[in-house]
Design a protein around this motif. Structure first.
Motif, PDB file in Angstrom:
ATOM      1  N   MET A 259       0.798  -1.228   0.000  1.00  0.00           N
ATOM      2  CA  MET A 259       0.000   0.000   0.000  1.00  0.00           C
ATOM      3  C   MET A 259       0.829   1.276   0.000  1.00  0.00           C
ATOM      4  SD  MET A 259      -3.219  -1.041   2.388  1.00  0.00           S
ATOM      5  CE  MET A 259      -3.892  -2.708   2.348  1.00  0.00           C
ATOM      6  N   LEU A 260       2.151   1.142  -0.015  1.00  0.00           N
ATOM      7  CA  LEU A 260       2.984   2.343   0.017  1.00  0.00           C
ATOM      8  C   LEU A 260       2.747   3.215  -1.212  1.00  0.00           C
ATOM      9  CD1 LEU A 260       5.185   4.051   1.299  1.00  0.00           C
ATOM     10  CD2 LEU A 260       6.894   2.584   0.204  1.00  0.00           C
ATOM     11  N   SER A 261       2.621   2.579  -2.375  1.00  0.00           N
ATOM     12  CA  SER A 261       2.412   3.354  -3.599  1.00  0.00           C
ATOM     13  C   SER A 261       1.081   4.091  -3.565  1.00  0.00           C
ATOM     14  CB  SER A 261       2.475   2.437  -4.821  1.00  0.00           C
ATOM     15  OG  SER A 261       1.472   1.441  -4.757  1.00  0.00           O
ATOM     16  N   VAL A 262       0.044   3.448  -3.024  1.00  0.00           N
ATOM     17  CA  VAL A 262      -1.274   4.083  -2.936  1.00  0.00           C
ATOM     18  C   VAL A 262      -1.255   5.210  -1.902  1.00  0.00           C
ATOM     19  CG1 VAL A 262      -3.723   3.685  -2.475  1.00  0.00           C
ATOM     20  CG2 VAL A 262      -2.383   1.936  -3.630  1.00  0.00           C
ATOM     21  N   LEU A 263      -0.530   4.997  -0.814  1.00  0.00           N
ATOM     22  CA  LEU A 263      -0.375   6.048   0.194  1.00  0.00           C
ATOM     23  C   LEU A 263       0.232   7.297  -0.427  1.00  0.00           C
ATOM     24  CD1 LEU A 263      -0.203   7.063   3.205  1.00  0.00           C
ATOM     25  CD2 LEU A 263       2.046   5.979   3.285  1.00  0.00           C
ATOM     26  N   ARG A 264       1.242   7.093  -1.253  1.00  0.00           N
ATOM     27  CA  ARG A 264       1.971   8.231  -1.828  1.00  0.00           C
ATOM     28  C   ARG A 264       1.233   8.890  -2.986  1.00  0.00           C
ATOM     29  NH1 ARG A 264       8.105   7.641  -3.069  1.00  0.00           N
ATOM     30  NH2 ARG A 264       7.637   9.822  -3.441  1.00  0.00           N
ATOM     31  N   THR A 265       0.512   8.104  -3.770  1.00  0.00           N
ATOM     32  CA  THR A 265      -0.093   8.664  -4.982  1.00  0.00           C
ATOM     33  C   THR A 265      -1.554   9.063  -4.818  1.00  0.00           C
ATOM     34  OG1 THR A 265      -0.660   6.438  -5.769  1.00  0.00           O
ATOM     35  CG2 THR A 265       1.465   7.352  -6.465  1.00  0.00           C
ATOM     36  N   GLU A 266      -2.256   8.457  -3.835  1.00  0.00           N
ATOM     37  CA  GLU A 266      -3.690   8.705  -3.723  1.00  0.00           C
ATOM     38  C   GLU A 266      -4.113   9.213  -2.348  1.00  0.00           C
ATOM     39  OE1 GLU A 266      -5.996   5.383  -5.058  1.00  0.00           O
ATOM     40  OE2 GLU A 266      -4.698   5.016  -6.792  1.00  0.00           O
ATOM     41  N   TRP A 267      -3.683   8.539  -1.295  1.00  0.00           N
ATOM     42  CA  TRP A 267      -4.153   8.920   0.034  1.00  0.00           C
ATOM     43  C   TRP A 267      -3.612  10.285   0.440  1.00  0.00           C
ATOM     44  CZ3 TRP A 267      -3.210   3.655   3.010  1.00  0.00           C
ATOM     45  CH2 TRP A 267      -4.066   2.687   2.477  1.00  0.00           C
ATOM     46  N   THR A 268      -2.308  10.473   0.326  1.00  0.00           N
ATOM     47  CA  THR A 268      -1.679  11.771   0.633  1.00  0.00           C
ATOM     48  C   THR A 268      -0.594  12.041  -0.413  1.00  0.00           C
ATOM     49  OG1 THR A 268      -0.274  10.574   2.207  1.00  0.00           O
ATOM     50  CG2 THR A 268      -2.080  11.872   3.120  1.00  0.00           C
ATOM     51  N   PRO A 269      -0.983  12.469  -1.603  1.00  0.00           N
ATOM     52  CA  PRO A 269      -0.034  12.565  -2.718  1.00  0.00           C
ATOM     53  C   PRO A 269       1.088  13.578  -2.535  1.00  0.00           C
ATOM     54  CG  PRO A 269      -2.161  13.537  -3.297  1.00  0.00           C
ATOM     55  CD  PRO A 269      -2.359  12.836  -1.993  1.00  0.00           C
ATOM     56  N   LYS A 270       0.908  14.562  -1.665  1.00  0.00           N
ATOM     57  CA  LYS A 270       1.941  15.585  -1.493  1.00  0.00           C
ATOM     58  C   LYS A 270       2.805  15.357  -0.256  1.00  0.00           C
ATOM     59  CE  LYS A 270      -0.577  19.224  -3.956  1.00  0.00           C
ATOM     60  NZ  LYS A 270      -1.105  20.613  -3.883  1.00  0.00           N
ATOM     61  N   ALA A 271       2.524  14.286   0.471  1.00  0.00           N
ATOM     62  CA  ALA A 271       3.278  14.025   1.700  1.00  0.00           C
ATOM     63  C   ALA A 271       4.658  13.458   1.378  1.00  0.00           C
ATOM     64  CB  ALA A 271       2.513  13.052   2.588  1.00  0.00           C
ATOM     65  N   PHE A 272       5.590  13.695   2.281  1.00  0.00           N
ATOM     66  CA  PHE A 272       6.934  13.129   2.177  1.00  0.00           C
ATOM     67  C   PHE A 272       6.946  11.815   2.955  1.00  0.00           C
ATOM     68  CE2 PHE A 272      11.391  12.721   3.566  1.00  0.00           C
ATOM     69  CZ  PHE A 272      12.019  12.814   2.335  1.00  0.00           C
ATOM     70  N   CYS A 273       7.445  10.747   2.333  1.00  0.00           N
ATOM     71  CA  CYS A 273       7.387   9.420   2.950  1.00  0.00           C
ATOM     72  C   CYS A 273       8.781   8.836   3.159  1.00  0.00           C
ATOM     73  CB  CYS A 273       6.567   8.458   2.089  1.00  0.00           C
ATOM     74  SG  CYS A 273       4.827   8.892   1.951  1.00  0.00           S
ATOM     75  N   ILE A 274       8.981   8.275   4.331  1.00  0.00           N
ATOM     76  CA  ILE A 274      10.210   7.550   4.659  1.00  0.00           C
ATOM     77  C   ILE A 274       9.799   6.159   5.127  1.00  0.00           C
ATOM     78  CG2 ILE A 274      12.250   7.455   6.141  1.00  0.00           C
ATOM     79  CD1 ILE A 274      11.944  10.501   6.492  1.00  0.00           C
ATOM     80  N   SER A 275      10.385   5.130   4.524  1.00  0.00           N
ATOM     81  CA  SER A 275      10.068   3.763   4.935  1.00  0.00           C
ATOM     82  C   SER A 275      11.364   3.003   5.190  1.00  0.00           C
ATOM     83  CB  SER A 275       9.235   3.050   3.863  1.00  0.00           C
ATOM     84  OG  SER A 275       9.950   2.956   2.645  1.00  0.00           O
TER      85      SER A 275
END
Length: 295
Positions: A259-275
């Protein structure tokens, strides 16, 4: 003569080899993600798996209360206006469990002490962030890392028959933990939300992402939790404890949708993500880092 030859190789040949190696490396970085995209699951199939996961998951308890807490926390400003417009980070911490029965007795556990998430939360708050701390129940907590494993029994002692006090050896640590924790909560900089199962974790992560969507680039996700890669679909579980008298256990686990791709592209598309990925092989670490770039 030998040192002259070595100097010649160092000055003239080394840069050539260096440039060749660098050119190969950057070409590898540029074109390898396209290869990875070719073997990735197509978007429609991924969304179908994600929808199926959430539809089959048991309903999240108190989801409305969690949403209200999140909205109040994100919109909170101190009376002085000091914290207005602060960046918000969701820190996930600890490991998820996979229940094997609906009335769970046995489960598969992704172990994580939660120390990284707890420590990072402290530093984020110190750096001026508001932190949503999504943590596994029973794991390490912010501001408690310097306390012993059982702080209630080890940090306190009876003063008399009716009163107790902090042991002198732990007084500074206890004082600091209480002071810093209460200050962070009172200033609206820390919101703690517990989870246990993979179902709770992903449902809560989705709710958090939806609440943070309005923050745009002021939102960040710091995903330090150890998330299960496999799970037992809720409808496939037996209701009560699996009986050992039935003989060897044969169970089929499904893959948890990525779900990381969906988190970044749809749920919060402008958020900065670190995994984070736990890998013991350097080659595998590079492979997964390159794969993450395609998201």
């Amino acid at each position: 003569r030998s040192w002259v030859i070595l100097l010649f190789i160092h000055i003239y040949l080394s840069p050539v080899f260096t440039h060749c190696i660098l050119a190969f490396y950057f070409s590898f970085l540029q074109f390898f993600p396209f290869f990875l995209r070719g073997i990735e699951m197509d978007s429609a199939a991924l969304h179908e798996e994600i929808d199926s996961f959430f539809e089959s998951a048991p309903p999240l308890k108190d989801s409305a209360k969690i949403t209200d807490k999140l909205n109040q926390f994100i919109q909170f400003d101190s009376p002085s206006g000091e914290f207005r417009g602060r960046r918000v980070v969701c820190v996930t911490s600890g490991g998820t469990t996979v229940p094997l029965e609906q009335r769970c007795v046995r489960y598969i556990d992704n172990f994580s002490s939660g120390n990284r998430g707890a420590a990072s939360t402290e530093y984020f708050i110190k750096a001026g962030y508001k932190v949503i701390f999504l943590y596994r129940r029973g794991t390490c907590q912010p501001y408690c890392r310097s306390l012993p494993e059982d702080p209630l029994l080890e940090c306190f002692e009876l003063a008399d028959d009716f009163n107790f006090q902090v042991r002198q050896s732990h007084s500074e640590a206890v004082k600091g933990a209480i002071r810093d924790h209460h200050a962070a909560v009172a200033d609206g900089l820390l919101l703690k939300l517990p989870f246990a199962t993979i179902f709770e974790y992903l449902q809560m992560l989705k709710i958090i992402a939806s609440s943070m969507r309005t923050l745009g680039p002021h939102a960040m996700f710091y995903l330090a939790a150890a998330v299960s890669d496999f799970y037992v679909p809720w409808k496939s579980m037996v209701e009560h404890k699996i009986q050992s008298a039935s003989g060897p256990l044969d169970m089929r686990l499904m893959q948890v949708p990525k779900m990381l791709s969906v988190l970044r592209t749809e749920w919060t598309p402008k958020a900065f993500c670190i995994s984070f990925k736990v890998r013991h092989s350097g080659a595998l670490a590079l492979l997964f880092a390159l794969e993450a770039r395609t998201y």
